[in-house]
Design a protein around this motif. Sequence first.
Motif, PDB file in Angstrom:
ATOM      1  N   MET A 120       0.855  -1.197   0.000  1.00 51.43           N
ATOM      2  CA  MET A 120       0.000   0.000   0.000  1.00 51.43           C
ATOM      3  C   MET A 120       0.888   1.244   0.000  1.00 51.43           C
ATOM      4  SD  MET A 120      -2.955   1.134   2.721  1.00 51.43           S
ATOM      5  CE  MET A 120      -4.298   0.262   1.914  1.00 51.43           C
ATOM      6  N   ARG A 121       0.670   2.113  -0.999  1.00 50.66           N
ATOM      7  CA  ARG A 121       1.483   3.330  -1.103  1.00 50.66           C
ATOM      8  C   ARG A 121       0.635   4.545  -0.754  1.00 50.66           C
ATOM      9  NH1 ARG A 121       2.572   7.421  -4.635  1.00 50.66           N
ATOM     10  NH2 ARG A 121       0.993   6.697  -6.131  1.00 50.66           N
ATOM     11  N   PRO A 122       1.107   5.376   0.189  1.00 48.17           N
ATOM     12  CA  PRO A 122       0.321   6.553   0.541  1.00 48.17           C
ATOM     13  C   PRO A 122       0.406   7.646  -0.516  1.00 48.17           C
ATOM     14  CG  PRO A 122       2.393   6.570   1.742  1.00 48.17           C
ATOM     15  CD  PRO A 122       2.342   5.264   0.992  1.00 48.17           C
ATOM     16  N   ILE A 123      -0.649   8.417  -0.640  1.00 51.24           N
ATOM     17  CA  ILE A 123      -0.663   9.593  -1.513  1.00 51.24           C
ATOM     18  C   ILE A 123      -0.121  10.770  -0.707  1.00 51.24           C
ATOM     19  CG2 ILE A 123      -2.112  11.094  -2.923  1.00 51.24           C
ATOM     20  CD1 ILE A 123      -1.911   8.095  -3.799  1.00 51.24           C
ATOM     21  N   GLU A 124       0.823  11.502  -1.265  1.00 52.89           N
ATOM     22  CA  GLU A 124       1.494  12.547  -0.494  1.00 52.89           C
ATOM     23  C   GLU A 124       1.174  13.956  -0.962  1.00 52.89           C
ATOM     24  OE1 GLU A 124       5.608  11.484  -0.718  1.00 52.89           O
ATOM     25  OE2 GLU A 124       5.416   9.884   0.785  1.00 52.89           O
ATOM     26  N   THR A 125       0.586  14.113  -2.129  1.00 51.97           N
ATOM     27  CA  THR A 125       0.317  15.456  -2.645  1.00 51.97           C
ATOM     28  C   THR A 125      -1.162  15.662  -2.956  1.00 51.97           C
ATOM     29  OG1 THR A 125       0.634  14.892  -4.980  1.00 51.97           O
ATOM     30  CG2 THR A 125       2.613  15.496  -3.705  1.00 51.97           C
ATOM     31  N   LYS A 126      -1.584  16.896  -2.858  1.00 50.79           N
ATOM     32  CA  LYS A 126      -2.971  17.241  -3.186  1.00 50.79           C
ATOM     33  C   LYS A 126      -3.265  16.932  -4.653  1.00 50.79           C
ATOM     34  CE  LYS A 126      -2.846  21.189  -0.009  1.00 50.79           C
ATOM     35  NZ  LYS A 126      -2.910  22.664   0.076  1.00 50.79           N
ATOM     36  N   LYS A 127      -2.289  17.182  -5.505  1.00 47.97           N
ATOM     37  CA  LYS A 127      -2.472  16.974  -6.949  1.00 47.97           C
ATOM     38  C   LYS A 127      -2.749  15.505  -7.257  1.00 47.97           C
ATOM     39  CE  LYS A 127      -0.271  18.030 -11.402  1.00 47.97           C
ATOM     40  NZ  LYS A 127       0.935  18.612 -12.044  1.00 47.97           N
ATOM     41  N   GLU A 128      -1.947  14.616  -6.664  1.00 49.02           N
ATOM     42  CA  GLU A 128      -2.141  13.182  -6.905  1.00 49.02           C
ATOM     43  C   GLU A 128      -3.455  12.711  -6.314  1.00 49.02           C
ATOM     44  OE1 GLU A 128       0.193   8.899  -6.411  1.00 49.02           O
ATOM     45  OE2 GLU A 128       0.997  10.686  -5.428  1.00 49.02           O
ATOM     46  N   LEU A 129      -3.806  13.217  -5.128  1.00 54.40           N
ATOM     47  CA  LEU A 129      -5.073  12.858  -4.502  1.00 54.40           C
ATOM     48  C   LEU A 129      -6.235  13.274  -5.388  1.00 54.40           C
ATOM     49  CD1 LEU A 129      -6.640  11.831  -1.966  1.00 54.40           C
ATOM     50  CD2 LEU A 129      -6.611  14.203  -1.161  1.00 54.40           C
ATOM     51  N   PRO A 152       0.085  13.624   3.676  1.00 57.29           N
ATOM     52  CA  PRO A 152       0.865  14.769   3.177  1.00 57.29           C
ATOM     53  C   PRO A 152       1.867  15.281   4.209  1.00 57.29           C
ATOM     54  CG  PRO A 152      -1.243  15.520   3.992  1.00 57.29           C
ATOM     55  CD  PRO A 152      -1.250  14.022   4.140  1.00 57.29           C
ATOM     56  N   SER A 153       2.811  16.078   3.739  1.00 59.58           N
ATOM     57  CA  SER A 153       3.743  16.760   4.630  1.00 59.58           C
ATOM     58  C   SER A 153       3.096  18.046   5.147  1.00 59.58           C
ATOM     59  CB  SER A 153       5.031  17.115   3.877  1.00 59.58           C
ATOM     60  OG  SER A 153       4.736  18.065   2.854  1.00 59.58           O
ATOM     61  N   VAL A 154       3.710  18.637   6.157  1.00 58.46           N
ATOM     62  CA  VAL A 154       3.225  19.922   6.675  1.00 58.46           C
ATOM     63  C   VAL A 154       3.291  20.981   5.580  1.00 58.46           C
ATOM     64  CG1 VAL A 154       3.675  21.772   8.343  1.00 58.46           C
ATOM     65  CG2 VAL A 154       3.845  19.380   9.059  1.00 58.46           C
ATOM     66  N   GLU A 155       4.360  20.952   4.796  1.00 57.04           N
ATOM     67  CA  GLU A 155       4.526  21.937   3.724  1.00 57.04           C
ATOM     68  C   GLU A 155       3.445  21.803   2.663  1.00 57.04           C
ATOM     69  OE1 GLU A 155       8.007  21.397   6.048  1.00 57.04           O
ATOM     70  OE2 GLU A 155       6.947  19.878   4.840  1.00 57.04           O
ATOM     71  N   GLU A 156       3.027  20.575   2.391  1.00 56.80           N
ATOM     72  CA  GLU A 156       1.992  20.346   1.384  1.00 56.80           C
ATOM     73  C   GLU A 156       0.661  20.933   1.850  1.00 56.80           C
ATOM     74  OE1 GLU A 156       0.298  18.915  -2.189  1.00 56.80           O
ATOM     75  OE2 GLU A 156       2.397  19.177  -1.569  1.00 56.80           O
ATOM     76  N   ILE A 157       0.387  20.839   3.132  1.00 55.15           N
ATOM     77  CA  ILE A 157      -0.886  21.325   3.662  1.00 55.15           C
ATOM     78  C   ILE A 157      -0.869  22.833   3.888  1.00 55.15           C
ATOM     79  CG2 ILE A 157      -2.408  21.281   5.695  1.00 55.15           C
ATOM     80  CD1 ILE A 157      -2.803  18.904   3.829  1.00 55.15           C
ATOM     81  N   VAL A 164      -8.440   7.503   4.148  1.00 57.49           N
ATOM     82  CA  VAL A 164      -7.931   7.702   5.503  1.00 57.49           C
ATOM     83  C   VAL A 164      -6.789   8.701   5.411  1.00 57.49           C
ATOM     84  CG1 VAL A 164      -6.797   6.659   7.497  1.00 57.49           C
ATOM     85  CG2 VAL A 164      -8.559   5.377   6.258  1.00 57.49           C
ATOM     86  N   SER A 165      -6.912   9.817   6.109  1.00 57.44           N
ATOM     87  CA  SER A 165      -5.819  10.784   6.111  1.00 57.44           C
ATOM     88  C   SER A 165      -4.953  10.563   7.345  1.00 57.44           C
ATOM     89  CB  SER A 165      -6.349  12.219   6.097  1.00 57.44           C
ATOM     90  OG  SER A 165      -7.090  12.508   7.260  1.00 57.44           O
ATOM     91  N   ILE A 166      -3.652  10.696   7.164  1.00 58.41           N
ATOM     92  CA  ILE A 166      -2.683  10.595   8.257  1.00 58.41           C
ATOM     93  C   ILE A 166      -1.855  11.871   8.237  1.00 58.41           C
ATOM     94  CG2 ILE A 166      -0.699   9.345   9.175  1.00 58.41           C
ATOM     95  CD1 ILE A 166      -1.825   6.794   7.907  1.00 58.41           C
ATOM     96  N   PHE A 167      -2.087  12.721   9.219  1.00 57.41           N
ATOM     97  CA  PHE A 167      -1.403  14.012   9.253  1.00 57.41           C
ATOM     98  C   PHE A 167      -1.348  14.525  10.686  1.00 57.41           C
ATOM     99  CE2 PHE A 167      -1.527  18.724   8.897  1.00 57.41           C
ATOM    100  CZ  PHE A 167      -0.300  18.901   8.277  1.00 57.41           C
ATOM    101  N   PRO A 223     -10.389  11.028   9.168  1.00 53.77           N
ATOM    102  CA  PRO A 223      -9.189  11.836   9.439  1.00 53.77           C
ATOM    103  C   PRO A 223      -8.465  11.319  10.685  1.00 53.77           C
ATOM    104  CG  PRO A 223     -11.197  13.181   9.326  1.00 53.77           C
ATOM    105  CD  PRO A 223     -11.603  11.752   9.506  1.00 53.77           C
ATOM    106  N   THR A 224      -7.144  11.099  10.599  1.00 52.77           N
ATOM    107  CA  THR A 224      -6.367  10.644  11.752  1.00 52.77           C
ATOM    108  C   THR A 224      -5.034  11.389  11.798  1.00 52.77           C
ATOM    109  OG1 THR A 224      -4.914   8.910  10.839  1.00 52.77           O
ATOM    110  CG2 THR A 224      -7.243   8.331  11.169  1.00 52.77           C
ATOM    111  N   MET A 225      -4.366  11.256  12.941  1.00 52.67           N
ATOM    112  CA  MET A 225      -2.998  11.751  13.052  1.00 52.67           C
ATOM    113  C   MET A 225      -2.019  10.576  13.124  1.00 52.67           C
ATOM    114  SD  MET A 225      -2.954  15.336  15.114  1.00 52.67           S
ATOM    115  CE  MET A 225      -3.139  14.696  16.774  1.00 52.67           C
ATOM    116  N   GLY A 226      -2.457   9.415  12.650  1.00 49.70           N
ATOM    117  CA  GLY A 226      -1.578   8.260  12.627  1.00 49.70           C
ATOM    118  C   GLY A 226      -1.463   7.598  13.986  1.00 49.70           C
ATOM    119  N   ALA A 227      -0.398   6.770  14.151  1.00 46.54           N
ATOM    120  CA  ALA A 227      -0.236   5.944  15.357  1.00 46.54           C
ATOM    121  C   ALA A 227      -1.545   5.201  15.619  1.00 46.54           C
ATOM    122  CB  ALA A 227       0.174   6.800  16.555  1.00 46.54           C
ATOM    123  N   LEU A 228      -2.015   4.516  14.596  1.00 41.42           N
ATOM    124  CA  LEU A 228      -3.357   3.935  14.613  1.00 41.42           C
ATOM    125  C   LEU A 228      -3.485   2.789  15.614  1.00 41.42           C
ATOM    126  CD1 LEU A 228      -4.196   3.842  10.787  1.00 41.42           C
ATOM    127  CD2 LEU A 228      -4.495   5.709  12.424  1.00 41.42           C
TER     128      LEU A 228
END
Length: 281
Positions: free
Chosen positions: A1-10, A93-98, A52-55, A27-32
């Motif tokens: 499973m590969r996560p999507i990291e950019t808004k454009k790809e999403l 996504p990264s903090v910079e992406e958001i 599922v978002s992880i941020f 929506p999650t902050m991970g550490a599931l």
Amino acid sequence: MRPIETKKELDKILNRTPSSNTLGLVPTMGALHKGHLALVKKAVQENDRVVVSIFVNPTQFNNKEDLVKYPKDLSKDLELIESVDPDIIVFAPSVEEIYAQSVRPKKYDFQGLDNVMEGEFRDDHFNGVGTIVEQLFSLIQPNNAYFGEKDFQQLRIIKKLVEIQKIPVNIIPCPIVREDHGLAMSSRNERLSENIRLKAGFIFKTLQTAKEKFGTKSALKVKEWVKNQFLKEEDFEMEYFEIADVETLSPLKRKVKNKKYRAFIAVYAEDIRLIDNIALN
């Protein structure tokens, strides 16, 4: 499973989803943990596609040390999500992406819902929550979004966000998932020592007894009793205990017939902040 990291790809992936399909967001902050997975499973059952978002959202942390120490394990998170359904879209996504150049929260008028309990002790926390949730809703445009009742005040505020911003999404509340001894499941539990983690079942047991007492005693008497229970427990420091109206989150002064009330608590254990709540009627 590969996560999507950019808004454009999403956006590209979501645009390939038929418009007739229902889309669920968790929506999650991970550490599931099992609490998160309960939300994910419900979303899978009720929607054609699930994101599922992880941020780990920096703007909702008033304590920078807490942000730094927040547990992160993306590879484990991906394994858990894939075990539920390999077709789930994971947006990490990264903090910079958001946030691009400005890592600052928007300001909202939550009509007082954010001024009590968590809001009293965590400056700007709910503005940070609103900022990231609104952006996720805008990016993903889900039909349904799933949130756990452990963060009940947050759940109420997200419902208010949807109302004031006129966002077309159904907010689906999901019951608290607990460890065997009653501690509400949280990513922060992983930071507790094994001994204190077991002892922390005391928090929920206290809430359960407070619920029983609420049937015959005043809110003030119940609050005094809870305070005294924690004064006897040197491993735990209570930050607040409040009984509030479920709709307005206003602290209860006098019981009103046919109104619903809930008890809320925040406790420190080994410098780790734990929250919980329970319906009283």
